[in-house]
Write a protein that holds these residues in place. Structure first.
Motif, PDB file in Angstrom:
ATOM      1  N   PRO A  79      99.420  95.886  49.666  1.00 53.79           N
ATOM      2  CA  PRO A  79     100.717  96.181  50.291  1.00 53.79           C
ATOM      3  C   PRO A  79     101.109  97.635  50.044  1.00 53.79           C
ATOM      4  O   PRO A  79     100.579  98.285  49.130  1.00 53.79           O
ATOM      5  N   PRO A  80     102.039  98.181  50.821  1.00 51.29           N
ATOM      6  CA  PRO A  80     102.419  99.598  50.674  1.00 51.29           C
ATOM      7  C   PRO A  80     103.316  99.821  49.454  1.00 51.29           C
ATOM      8  O   PRO A  80     104.489 100.163  49.583  1.00 51.29           O
ATOM      9  N   ASP A  81     102.749  99.628  48.295  1.00 51.94           N
ATOM     10  CA  ASP A  81     103.473  99.781  47.034  1.00 51.94           C
ATOM     11  C   ASP A  81     102.997 101.063  46.372  1.00 51.94           C
ATOM     12  O   ASP A  81     101.803 101.221  46.105  1.00 51.94           O
ATOM     13  N   PRO A  82     103.892 102.019  46.069  1.00 52.29           N
ATOM     14  CA  PRO A  82     103.470 103.315  45.536  1.00 52.29           C
ATOM     15  C   PRO A  82     103.128 103.304  44.047  1.00 52.29           C
ATOM     16  O   PRO A  82     102.702 104.321  43.517  1.00 52.29           O
ATOM     17  N   ASN A  83     103.289 102.161  43.382  1.00 52.26           N
ATOM     18  CA  ASN A  83     103.093 102.120  41.935  1.00 52.26           C
ATOM     19  C   ASN A  83     101.921 101.239  41.537  1.00 52.26           C
ATOM     20  O   ASN A  83     101.975 100.510  40.543  1.00 52.26           O
ATOM     21  N   LEU A  84     100.856 101.322  42.320  1.00 48.92           N
ATOM     22  CA  LEU A  84      99.649 100.547  42.051  1.00 48.92           C
ATOM     23  C   LEU A  84      98.507 101.455  41.600  1.00 48.92           C
ATOM     24  O   LEU A  84      98.328 102.555  42.128  1.00 48.92           O
ATOM     25  N   ILE A  85      97.751 100.975  40.632  1.00 45.68           N
ATOM     26  CA  ILE A  85      96.489 101.594  40.218  1.00 45.68           C
ATOM     27  C   ILE A  85      95.400 100.564  40.475  1.00 45.68           C
ATOM     28  O   ILE A  85      95.539  99.396  40.094  1.00 45.68           O
ATOM     29  N   VAL A  86      94.331 100.961  41.137  1.00 42.80           N
ATOM     30  CA  VAL A  86      93.248 100.036  41.456  1.00 42.80           C
ATOM     31  C   VAL A  86      92.196 100.118  40.354  1.00 42.80           C
ATOM     32  O   VAL A  86      91.736 101.204  39.993  1.00 42.80           O
TER      33      VAL A  86
END
Length: 597
Positions: free
Chosen positions: A248-255
């Motif tokens: 989803p367009p979440d700016p606080n994600l690290i993959v």
């Protein structure tokens, strides 16, 4: 640079404020002057209104740096079951050694009730050194924070969920609702990781994983709207499964991805795997091996890997040398190979895809007639399926004379080529290049949540484990990835709890100081910081008066720039917008904090 679009490639440049600047002559100095004024203008009017803003996720990922997994402790059914109980001094030692974070694998599912509302008890007499799991996690967080360590709370070993996602969906989401609610007010050093190593049913239909991660993230965001959260792809967090990960367009994600290639080396003697890879096993950076992600699915065929060739010996006619890449699907265009063998020895070349029902038919491509001279052969793979992930060389000759493969590379419709055979060192570099390409295309920071080589009770050669660890750390950190070594004090351990001592060669491999681990995004002149000079250099590059370099370090800093590092908005184009974004974040008025600033 190859693969990068730049306004510099066009005869006219359209700046973001609508002015076209022609190339050539004396207009360059005037254009740069005008750009300087505009850069300053975009900064100063807003300074007085600057407010505190959420942390930039790239900056958080950079701050994570290199850490260590506290494995075999809370990931066991009960802490201590697998030989490790966490102690306060461990956190002190980890911080003093120079690690920046701890990843804490936790088997939450072993504590949650089986029936709704799936509560994790506030009082649990089976928990070691605490009145409940919650109290023990509180203690872990407090120890990490007291030592300045980031702490990643990782939901680990929920095996039933991997086998039956639909049946355990509600319980999984309820667990995360409890975790997120309890730690909604935790400090900024606390991060969540939604699910460790998705596999099994998640690899049958990767969309099931995407939907579950999105649902779990929504649960977390209800109480933790900006907390950094780690998510990972299927195939055990495999790099090859990144292309199937839709977020989803979440700016606080690290993959987060995991890396254990080659598995027979990193898991030599690992009794929990089936079959158990024999120990001792070797890893040689210079020897040929299977390429990143490729596996040996041959039948009635024995492989031997050497410095210059991969030798295959067939037991019979129609035995097969088969290379498979289970975690990826390719749209192939061509195959480049060099295979040496006895004069007239024939191989049938085929391609196909892995089918769980085993009813997919191979496509016949050509017959290779070998000799001892060699030379590169190029084969058209246009008739192969667009989800090809198997290449087969079948022994069409009656005898089983050995063949020697020196080169094997499949080229794809997107212009990339993937080496089926490469050296041990190339495997590591190639895999992280693939991951970095995905991260750039998708605008996501990457973490290597697990990597390590098992000691096999002392059978594994420590020097080779160190060499492999060094290669992985260099490859990942060169792309700015954070990393969590697996693990602290057990079979892969970087620390010996019995001796009370670090395995120093592994510590050095992980934390050796080789200068900056990467060029911070925005640092186009490679001086280790992002400042207004970088913005001006990009402006000069846009109008054609500044050249480019392929990589850092630069002999003459501030004279030429590394183009990809300036692509702040990650649109694969270096333009005046990037310069303005840098200028604004340097001044503290941007919506994002300057990475590295």
């Amino acid at each position: 640079m190859h693969g990068w679009r730049s306004a510099q490639k066009y005869p006219l440049i359209r700046l973001s404020f609508g002015l076209f600047v022609p190339y050539g002559g004396g207009v360059h100095r005037a254009a740069v002057g005008l750009l300087t004024i505009l850069l300053l203008a975009t900064v100063f009017p807003s300074i007085a209104t600057a407010q505190g803003t959420p942390r930039d996720i790239d900056a958080v990922n950079e701050a994570l740096g290199v850490g260590v997994n506290l494995g075999n402790a809370l990931e066991a059914p009960r802490e201590g079951d697998w030989g490790l109980t966490l102690r306060a001094e461990y956190f002190e030692l980890i911080a003093e050694a120079g690690f920046a974070h701890v990843r804490v694998p936790i088997k939450f599912s072993a504590y949650a009730d089986a029936a709704a509302p799936y509560a994790i008890a506030e009082a649990d007499a089976t928990v070691v050194n605490a009145s409940s799991l919650w109290e023990r996690i509180d203690w872990v967080i407090a120890q990490a924070e007291a030592n300045g360590l980031y702490v990643i709370l990782d939901l680990h070993h929920y095996d039933e969920l991997h086998d039956d996602p639909a049946g355990h969906r509600d319980r999984f989401l309820a667990i995360w609702d409890q975790v997120a609610t309890r730690y909604a007010d935790a400090g900024p050093l606390v991060l969540f990781e939604l699910l460790n190593e998705p596999n099994a049913a998640f690899d049958v239909d990767r969309q099931v994983l995407n939907e579950l991660l999105s649902d779990a993230l929504a649960v977390v965001r209800a109480t933790n709207p900006i907390r950094p959260v780690l998510v990972g792809p299927g195939a055990f967090n495999g790099i090859g499964a990144l292309n199937d990960l839709v977020l989803p367009p979440d700016p606080n994600l690290i993959v987060s991805v995991h890396f254990y290639d080659p598995f027979p080396f990193t898991h030599q003697g690992a009794e929990w795997t089936e079959p158990v890879p024999p120990a001792p096993a070797t890893w040689d950076a210079e020897n040929l091996d299977l390429g990143a992600g490729w596996q040996n699915w041959s039948w009635d065929t024995t492989l031997a890997f050497g410095a210059e060739t991969v030798t295959a010996e067939f037991d019979r006619q129609w035995a097969g040398l088969q290379f498979a890449h289970p975690s990826s699907d390719f749209d192939p265009v061509s195959l480049r190979v060099e295979i040496l063998g006895s004069e007239g020895h024939e191989l049938a070349l085929r391609c196909g895809r892995i089918d769980p029902n085993d009813d997919a038919e191979d496509v016949d491509i050509a017959t290779l007639t070998l000799d001892q001279v060699g030379g590169i052969d190029l084969f058209d793979l246009a008739t192969c399926p667009d989800d090809t992930n198997r290449i087969v060389f079948m022994n069409a000759s009656p005898d089983g004379a050995p063949i020697n493969v020196t080169t094997a590379e499949i080229c794809l419709s997107d212009g990339r080529c993937d080496r089926i055979v490469e050296t041990g060192a190339q495997v590591v570099v190639s895999r992280f290049d693939d991951a970095a390409r995905w991260a750039l295309e998708n605008g996501r920071p990457l973490n290597v949540g697990e990597f390590g080589a098992f000691s096999a009770g002392g059978l594994a050669d420590l020097d080779e484990r160190v060499e492999w660890t060094t290669a992985v750390r260099r490859a990942a950190r060169s792309h700015g990835m954070s990393m969590s070594y697996w693990e602290f004090g057990a079979g892969f351990g970087v620390y010996d709890p019995v001796a009370g001592a670090w395995v120093q060669p592994l510590v050095d491999a992980l934390l050796v100081d080789e200068g900056p681990s990467r060029i911070p995004t925005g640092d186009v002149n490679c001086d280790g910081r992002v400042d207004i000079v970088d913005a001006l250099l990009i402006a000069q590059y846009v109008v054609g008066v500044r050249g480019e370099r392929d990589a850092c370090p630069l002999v003459d800093q501030a004279t030429e720039l590394v183009v990809p590092m300036g692509d702040v908005d990650r649109n694969l184009m270096l333009d005046i917008v990037d310069a303005m974004l840098i200028a604004r974040c340097v001044a503290g008025v941007s919506e994002v904090v300057c990475p590295g600033g």
